[in-house]
Scaffold this motif. Structure first.
Motif, PDB file in Angstrom:
ATOM      1  N   ASN A  35     -40.468 -38.524  21.497  1.00  0.00           N
ATOM      2  CA  ASN A  35     -41.417 -39.635  21.513  1.00  0.00           C
ATOM      3  C   ASN A  35     -42.530 -39.333  22.511  1.00  0.00           C
ATOM      4  O   ASN A  35     -42.281 -39.086  23.691  1.00  0.00           O
ATOM      5  CB  ASN A  35     -40.682 -40.930  21.903  1.00  0.00           C
ATOM      6  CG  ASN A  35     -41.544 -42.163  21.682  1.00  0.00           C
ATOM      7  OD1 ASN A  35     -42.712 -42.175  22.049  1.00  0.00           O
ATOM      8  ND2 ASN A  35     -40.957 -43.188  21.082  1.00  0.00           N
ATOM      9  N   ALA A  36     -43.758 -39.366  22.040  1.00  0.00           N
ATOM     10  CA  ALA A  36     -44.901 -38.986  22.887  1.00  0.00           C
ATOM     11  C   ALA A  36     -45.077 -39.923  24.073  1.00  0.00           C
ATOM     12  O   ALA A  36     -45.563 -39.519  25.123  1.00  0.00           O
ATOM     13  CB  ALA A  36     -46.184 -38.962  22.051  1.00  0.00           C
ATOM     14  N   THR A  37     -44.668 -41.186  23.923  1.00  0.00           N
ATOM     15  CA  THR A  37     -44.874 -42.139  25.020  1.00  0.00           C
ATOM     16  C   THR A  37     -43.777 -42.058  26.065  1.00  0.00           C
ATOM     17  O   THR A  37     -43.982 -42.455  27.210  1.00  0.00           O
ATOM     18  CB  THR A  37     -44.944 -43.581  24.464  1.00  0.00           C
ATOM     19  OG1 THR A  37     -43.717 -43.866  23.769  1.00  0.00           O
ATOM     20  CG2 THR A  37     -46.109 -43.724  23.512  1.00  0.00           C
ATOM     21  N   THR A  38     -42.590 -41.574  25.679  1.00  0.00           N
ATOM     22  CA  THR A  38     -41.479 -41.499  26.647  1.00  0.00           C
ATOM     23  C   THR A  38     -41.057 -40.070  26.920  1.00  0.00           C
ATOM     24  O   THR A  38     -40.030 -39.843  27.551  1.00  0.00           O
ATOM     25  CB  THR A  38     -40.267 -42.295  26.117  1.00  0.00           C
ATOM     26  OG1 THR A  38     -39.841 -41.716  24.877  1.00  0.00           O
ATOM     27  CG2 THR A  38     -40.611 -43.755  25.906  1.00  0.00           C
ATOM     28  N   ARG A  39     -41.845 -39.082  26.466  1.00  0.00           N
ATOM     29  CA  ARG A  39     -41.442 -37.684  26.636  1.00  0.00           C
ATOM     30  C   ARG A  39     -41.334 -37.365  28.128  1.00  0.00           C
ATOM     31  O   ARG A  39     -42.198 -37.705  28.915  1.00  0.00           O
ATOM     32  CB  ARG A  39     -42.460 -36.776  25.957  1.00  0.00           C
ATOM     33  CG  ARG A  39     -42.067 -35.308  25.973  1.00  0.00           C
ATOM     34  CD  ARG A  39     -43.075 -34.487  25.196  1.00  0.00           C
ATOM     35  NE  ARG A  39     -43.092 -34.902  23.802  1.00  0.00           N
ATOM     36  CZ  ARG A  39     -44.111 -34.655  22.968  1.00  0.00           C
ATOM     37  NH1 ARG A  39     -45.174 -34.023  23.396  1.00  0.00           N
ATOM     38  NH2 ARG A  39     -44.048 -35.071  21.716  1.00  0.00           N
ATOM     39  N   ASN A  40     -40.281 -36.692  28.472  1.00  0.00           N
ATOM     40  CA  ASN A  40     -39.964 -36.420  29.872  1.00  0.00           C
ATOM     41  C   ASN A  40     -39.697 -34.935  30.030  1.00  0.00           C
ATOM     42  O   ASN A  40     -38.740 -34.408  29.466  1.00  0.00           O
ATOM     43  CB  ASN A  40     -38.730 -37.246  30.273  1.00  0.00           C
ATOM     44  CG  ASN A  40     -38.413 -37.147  31.744  1.00  0.00           C
ATOM     45  OD1 ASN A  40     -38.527 -36.083  32.336  1.00  0.00           O
ATOM     46  ND2 ASN A  40     -37.989 -38.256  32.324  1.00  0.00           N
ATOM     47  N   ALA A  41     -40.556 -34.241  30.808  1.00  0.00           N
ATOM     48  CA  ALA A  41     -40.415 -32.785  30.954  1.00  0.00           C
ATOM     49  C   ALA A  41     -39.083 -32.415  31.597  1.00  0.00           C
ATOM     50  O   ALA A  41     -38.436 -31.446  31.197  1.00  0.00           O
ATOM     51  CB  ALA A  41     -41.576 -32.236  31.789  1.00  0.00           C
ATOM     52  N   ILE A  42     -38.660 -33.177  32.591  1.00  0.00           N
ATOM     53  CA  ILE A  42     -37.386 -32.894  33.264  1.00  0.00           C
ATOM     54  C   ILE A  42     -36.234 -33.091  32.298  1.00  0.00           C
ATOM     55  O   ILE A  42     -35.299 -32.288  32.218  1.00  0.00           O
ATOM     56  CB  ILE A  42     -37.229 -33.791  34.499  1.00  0.00           C
ATOM     57  CG1 ILE A  42     -38.355 -33.514  35.502  1.00  0.00           C
ATOM     58  CG2 ILE A  42     -35.871 -33.588  35.164  1.00  0.00           C
ATOM     59  CD1 ILE A  42     -38.362 -34.445  36.686  1.00  0.00           C
ATOM     60  N   LEU A  43     -36.301 -34.186  31.526  1.00  0.00           N
ATOM     61  CA  LEU A  43     -35.241 -34.482  30.569  1.00  0.00           C
ATOM     62  C   LEU A  43     -35.173 -33.422  29.483  1.00  0.00           C
ATOM     63  O   LEU A  43     -34.096 -32.912  29.148  1.00  0.00           O
ATOM     64  CB  LEU A  43     -35.480 -35.861  29.956  1.00  0.00           C
ATOM     65  CG  LEU A  43     -34.301 -36.519  29.251  1.00  0.00           C
ATOM     66  CD1 LEU A  43     -33.205 -36.833  30.237  1.00  0.00           C
ATOM     67  CD2 LEU A  43     -34.760 -37.789  28.541  1.00  0.00           C
ATOM     68  N   ARG A  44     -36.318 -33.050  28.922  1.00  0.00           N
ATOM     69  CA  ARG A  44     -36.347 -32.049  27.847  1.00  0.00           C
ATOM     70  C   ARG A  44     -35.786 -30.722  28.336  1.00  0.00           C
ATOM     71  O   ARG A  44     -35.023 -30.057  27.627  1.00  0.00           O
ATOM     72  CB  ARG A  44     -37.787 -31.856  27.344  1.00  0.00           C
ATOM     73  CG  ARG A  44     -38.304 -33.015  26.513  1.00  0.00           C
ATOM     74  CD  ARG A  44     -39.756 -32.766  26.131  1.00  0.00           C
ATOM     75  NE  ARG A  44     -39.872 -31.555  25.316  1.00  0.00           N
ATOM     76  CZ  ARG A  44     -39.718 -31.513  23.995  1.00  0.00           C
ATOM     77  NH1 ARG A  44     -39.432 -32.620  23.326  1.00  0.00           N
ATOM     78  NH2 ARG A  44     -39.848 -30.383  23.329  1.00  0.00           N
ATOM     79  N   TYR A  45     -36.142 -30.309  29.531  1.00  0.00           N
ATOM     80  CA  TYR A  45     -35.699 -29.016  30.048  1.00  0.00           C
ATOM     81  C   TYR A  45     -34.174 -28.972  30.185  1.00  0.00           C
ATOM     82  O   TYR A  45     -33.553 -27.937  29.949  1.00  0.00           O
ATOM     83  CB  TYR A  45     -36.349 -28.762  31.410  1.00  0.00           C
ATOM     84  CG  TYR A  45     -35.982 -27.424  32.022  1.00  0.00           C
ATOM     85  CD1 TYR A  45     -36.567 -26.246  31.570  1.00  0.00           C
ATOM     86  CD2 TYR A  45     -35.045 -27.341  33.045  1.00  0.00           C
ATOM     87  CE1 TYR A  45     -36.228 -25.022  32.120  1.00  0.00           C
ATOM     88  CE2 TYR A  45     -34.706 -26.126  33.610  1.00  0.00           C
ATOM     89  CZ  TYR A  45     -35.305 -24.969  33.140  1.00  0.00           C
ATOM     90  OH  TYR A  45     -34.964 -23.756  33.687  1.00  0.00           O
ATOM     91  N   ASN A  46     -33.585 -30.088  30.548  1.00  0.00           N
ATOM     92  CA  ASN A  46     -32.150 -30.106  30.796  1.00  0.00           C
ATOM     93  C   ASN A  46     -31.323 -30.402  29.548  1.00  0.00           C
ATOM     94  O   ASN A  46     -30.106 -30.539  29.638  1.00  0.00           O
ATOM     95  CB  ASN A  46     -31.827 -31.124  31.894  1.00  0.00           C
ATOM     96  CG  ASN A  46     -32.213 -30.618  33.265  1.00  0.00           C
ATOM     97  OD1 ASN A  46     -31.542 -29.777  33.837  1.00  0.00           O
ATOM     98  ND2 ASN A  46     -33.339 -31.114  33.786  1.00  0.00           N
ATOM     99  N   TYR A  47     -31.982 -30.497  28.384  1.00  0.00           N
ATOM    100  CA  TYR A  47     -31.248 -30.625  27.123  1.00  0.00           C
ATOM    101  C   TYR A  47     -31.625 -29.501  26.169  1.00  0.00           C
ATOM    102  O   TYR A  47     -31.710 -29.683  24.960  1.00  0.00           O
ATOM    103  CB  TYR A  47     -31.502 -32.008  26.500  1.00  0.00           C
ATOM    104  CG  TYR A  47     -30.789 -33.082  27.264  1.00  0.00           C
ATOM    105  CD1 TYR A  47     -29.463 -33.392  27.000  1.00  0.00           C
ATOM    106  CD2 TYR A  47     -31.420 -33.751  28.305  1.00  0.00           C
ATOM    107  CE1 TYR A  47     -28.793 -34.354  27.726  1.00  0.00           C
ATOM    108  CE2 TYR A  47     -30.751 -34.723  29.040  1.00  0.00           C
ATOM    109  CZ  TYR A  47     -29.447 -35.010  28.741  1.00  0.00           C
ATOM    110  OH  TYR A  47     -28.778 -35.959  29.476  1.00  0.00           O
TER     111      TYR A  47
END
Length: 754
Positions: free
Chosen positions: A495-507
């Motif tokens: 989701n472009a509005t809730t995209r989280n770089a830290i979250l994405r990296y750790n999944y």
């Protein structure tokens, strides 16, 4: 409801604390006519370089003990008891409390004498002590006035050694005038006797002890200047025997004896490699102690007994590693090393209860240990863990259960395993080599995660200097995400509005190949830890050499999997200030910093810092604080985003013994975490030198400890004092606007916080 009960309990605690303090004032009823309660003892010195607190131990009579060095609660508890000892309540209160300390003139006079001797032992030979008494009602304050005078200085230090063989052995070790002790103190003179005894005990003089040495001193050169001579006498075997040369012993035979009927469980080569006592060598007390230490590290050994026997003397040619001579006065020692076996195998089962943010669950751990896998005291440990948790309030997912299964295995070798290392180095090193493998399976409603880990490590200690070292030569972790729920991807990752770089990296799938080194020092009053960890450099070097492929984010990959690259540094220091045998102040400071570089822009989640909890700033729960002034998402706790790249902790804790097994504590904590980069998902979380001190969180509180010596159960209640993530002024400065429901946090833990 919960906070009102906590408030009531806190109020009752204050009443229970204040009542004995007030009643302590009525302890005069236990004093007879002419008796005084020893209220306080003070030591005052007229020399600034003499610390009176170090001499308090020589005062024979001290006042009643105080909680937190302020409140005479034990005395007040005793005073609550009536004089009728036939009543159970009176006997109980007296046992729990502390009898009034009645001032004793004899003990005071003996204390003056002991203090004078103590100062003389420190080199103040003309020391004297005066005693003042201040009486107020039935209470007395004893003031010991210390008059040390001028210290005595050693001008010349000489040796008088009657034994020619001992003189030859000691010749390279005798100190010159420039190396001599400067102050004429009992400690410095006794240390020199201990040093010489240690040298001789390591040079074959098995029966030598420091009582063969004594001092004479000549102070005719000046009032405070002394010439000292250390006299070393010849050997006297019995009271009726004449003086002779000190016997010097050579090891003639070394025998290994089983300690029980089961025989030896260890290979002969293992027994020999851990024994530094060798045939043909001079006896050495250090080698004896190292042999004991080596066997104590072996898990297959319960304990060891080493005995020496002196066989009859005989005339023979003695051939050693560095000598060869014929003598009829050569002395020999036979060493018998008796080894008692430990139980080789153990199996244990341990159930657990879990509670993650209110989600209840259960876990079970099955462990197996073999302490002598290859008959070389190799320690195999295998642990299987299974956990289940029911997750509440999670909408939009098919499953609402959490399952985890893990298998961890480690094999420790009680020696330094490495190529190109000499046998002598391996024997004298107390290092432990360890190889470990692990597999962890996590199935959550949002995702499935698999973690494979393996490592090769070394651990060794230096007991003399209270040091412990850890070296992780290689530690590999592979994080694999086989499945991520479509709902989780849509709501959090894509989701472009809730995209989280830290979250994405750790999944994402990830390799972590790291090397680490840690150092730990621990004494009775000081402790520090230092650790450095580097990851990804080896893979990055190989990537540049073999041109590894890059993924869509421009990161180099190994087997199409990106690898992490970062550096991490941690340091902490603790100092304990002991005021007396019941009260101490513990000061602690810790700092950590980790930064991703090269192939990473975000730290792996497991390597990021968090703040709050039982060992951090105790006004917040675990992962509730930071980074910086970040308040979470809509003011709610955010476990992913409430992490950082830098951490600072400052703690002060006053510890006091209460009674029985109960200890108390009052503490103040400060600290926070920060990010090094600016992340949109963590507004206000980046570290800035000009602002960080404004973002320090502060908490205070009280703690209770159940101290059973071998472990401590700790209960801490912390209150927020300064909240950097505030919504209004009252929330910011909670110290002046306390709110129990908003600011109070309870912690339960095992062990001290630092």
């Amino acid at each position: 409801m919960l906070f009102s009960r906590l408030h009531s309990l806190f109020s009752l605690f204050l009443i229970a604390l204040i009542t004995p303090v007030l009643i302590a004032c009525s302890s005069d009823k236990f004093l007879s006519d002419g008796e005084y309660l020893l209220d306080k003892v003070e030591l005052r010195s007229d020399r600034k370089d003499v610390n009176p607190s170090l001499l308090m131990q020589y005062v024979r009579q001290k006042g009643n003990s105080r909680w937190f060095s302020l409140f005479k609660i034990p005395l007040g508890t005793y005073a609550m008891a009536g004089k009728d000892t036939t009543k159970w309540i009176n006997r109980t209160l007296r046992r729990m409390g502390e009898e009034p300390v009645r001032y004793d003139t004899l003990q005071a006079r003996l204390s003056c004498e002991d203090l004078t001797v103590a100062m003389q032992n420190m080199g103040y030979m003309n020391a004297s002590v005066g005693l003042d008494r201040k009486v107020k009602g039935k209470r007395l304050t004893a003031i010991y006035r210390l008059h040390p005078g001028e210290p005595y200085i050693i001008d010349h230090f000489n040796y008088d050694i009657e034994d020619s063989v001992v003189a030859k052995v000691l010749s390279p070790h005798l100190r010159t005038d420039t190396e001599r002790p400067r102050r004429f103190t009992v400690t410095s003179l006794d240390d020199e006797r201990k040093r010489i005894t240690h040298i001789l005990n390591d040079s074959g003089f098995y029966r030598f002890h420091k009582d063969f040495m004594y001092y004479t001193a000549d102070s005719t050169r000046g009032r405070q200047h002394v010439s000292v001579t250390l006299h070393l006498t010849k050997y006297v075997e019995t009271s009726g025997a004449g003086p002779a040369l000190h016997p010097r012993y050579i090891i003639s035979h070394v025998r290994f004896l089983p300690g029980d009927s089961t025989g030896f469980h260890l290979r002969k080569s293992v027994l020999e490699d851990n024994t530094l006592i060798e045939k043909g060598k001079y006896f050495s007390a250090t080698d004896l102690q190292r042999t004991y230490n080596n066997f104590s590290r072996l898990g297959a050994v319960r304990y060891t007994s080493i005995n020496f026997r002196e066989p009859p003397r005989y005339d023979s040619l003695v051939i050693g590693k560095s000598f060869a001579y014929r003598t009829s006065s050569t002395h020999y020692l036979d060493a018998d090393i008796q080894v008692y076996n430990n139980k080789p195998n153990t199996i244990s089962f341990q159930p657990e209860g879990t509670n993650t943010a209110g989600d209840l669950g259960a876990a079970a751990v099955l462990s197996y240990q073999n302490r002598n896998l290859f008959r070389g005291s190799e320690h195999l440990s295998v642990e299987l863990r299974a956990a289940f948790e029911a997750i509440k309030g999670l909408e939009g997912y098919k499953n609402s259960d959490y399952e985890e299964y893990s298998l961890q295995a480690s094999l420790q070798f009680p020696r330094f395993l490495a190529p190109f290392v000499s046998r002598d180095f391996k024997r004298r090193s107390n290092a432990i080599s360890e190889v470990s493998l692990g597999w962890n399976l996590q199935n959550r409603p949002e995702f499935h995660r698999r973690i494979f880990s393996s490592a090769w490590k070394y651990h060794w200690t230096n007991p003399v200097h209270h040091l412990t070292y850890d070296f992780e030569l290689l530690d590999l972790s592979y994080i694999y995400m086989p499945w991520i729920s479509g709902t989780f991807k849509r709501d959090y990752l894509d989701n472009a509005t809730t995209r989280n770089a830290i979250l994405r990296y750790n999944y994402q799938d990830l390799f972590i190949l790291r090397t680490g080194f840690g150092l730990h020092y621990n004494s009775s009053s000081h402790a520090f830890r230092a650790r450095v960890e580097l990851a990804g450099n080896l893979l990055d070097g190989l990537g540049n050499l073999f041109d590894f492929k890059k993924n869509g984010q421009g990161k180099r990959t190994l087997f199409n999997i990106a690898y992490a690259q970062y550096a991490k540094f941690d340091f902490s220091y603790t100092q304990i200030l002991h005021f007396d045998d019941r009260n101490a102040l513990a000061l602690h400071g810790g700092i950590g910093i980790a930064f991703p570089y090269g192939n990473s822009t975000v730290l792996p989640f497991e390597k990021r810092y968090f703040s709050g909890g039982a060992n951090s700033v105790r006004g917040w729960s675990v992962r509730e604080l930071g980074p910086g002034k970040f308040r979470g998402v809509d003011g709610r706790i955010d476990f992913i985003n409430q992490t950082g790249d830098m951490k600072l902790d400052l703690n002060a804790e006053y510890r006091t013994h209460l009674f029985w097994k109960l200890d108390g504590a009052a503490f103040v904590d400060a600290g926070n975490i920060w990010t090094l980069r600016s992340y949109a998902e963590q507004p206000g979380g980046q570290f800035r030198f000009k602002d960080f001190y404004k973002q320090m969180a502060v908490a205070y509180g009280l703690g209770l400890r159940l101290n059973f010596d071998y472990f401590i159960l700790r209960f801490d209640g912390g209150m927020k004092a300064v909240n950097p993530a505030y919504a209004d002024r009252n929330d910011h400065y909670a110290l002046w606007h306390p709110n129990l429901k908003r600011d109070f946090t309870f912690h339960f833990a095992v062990g001290l916080p630092f």
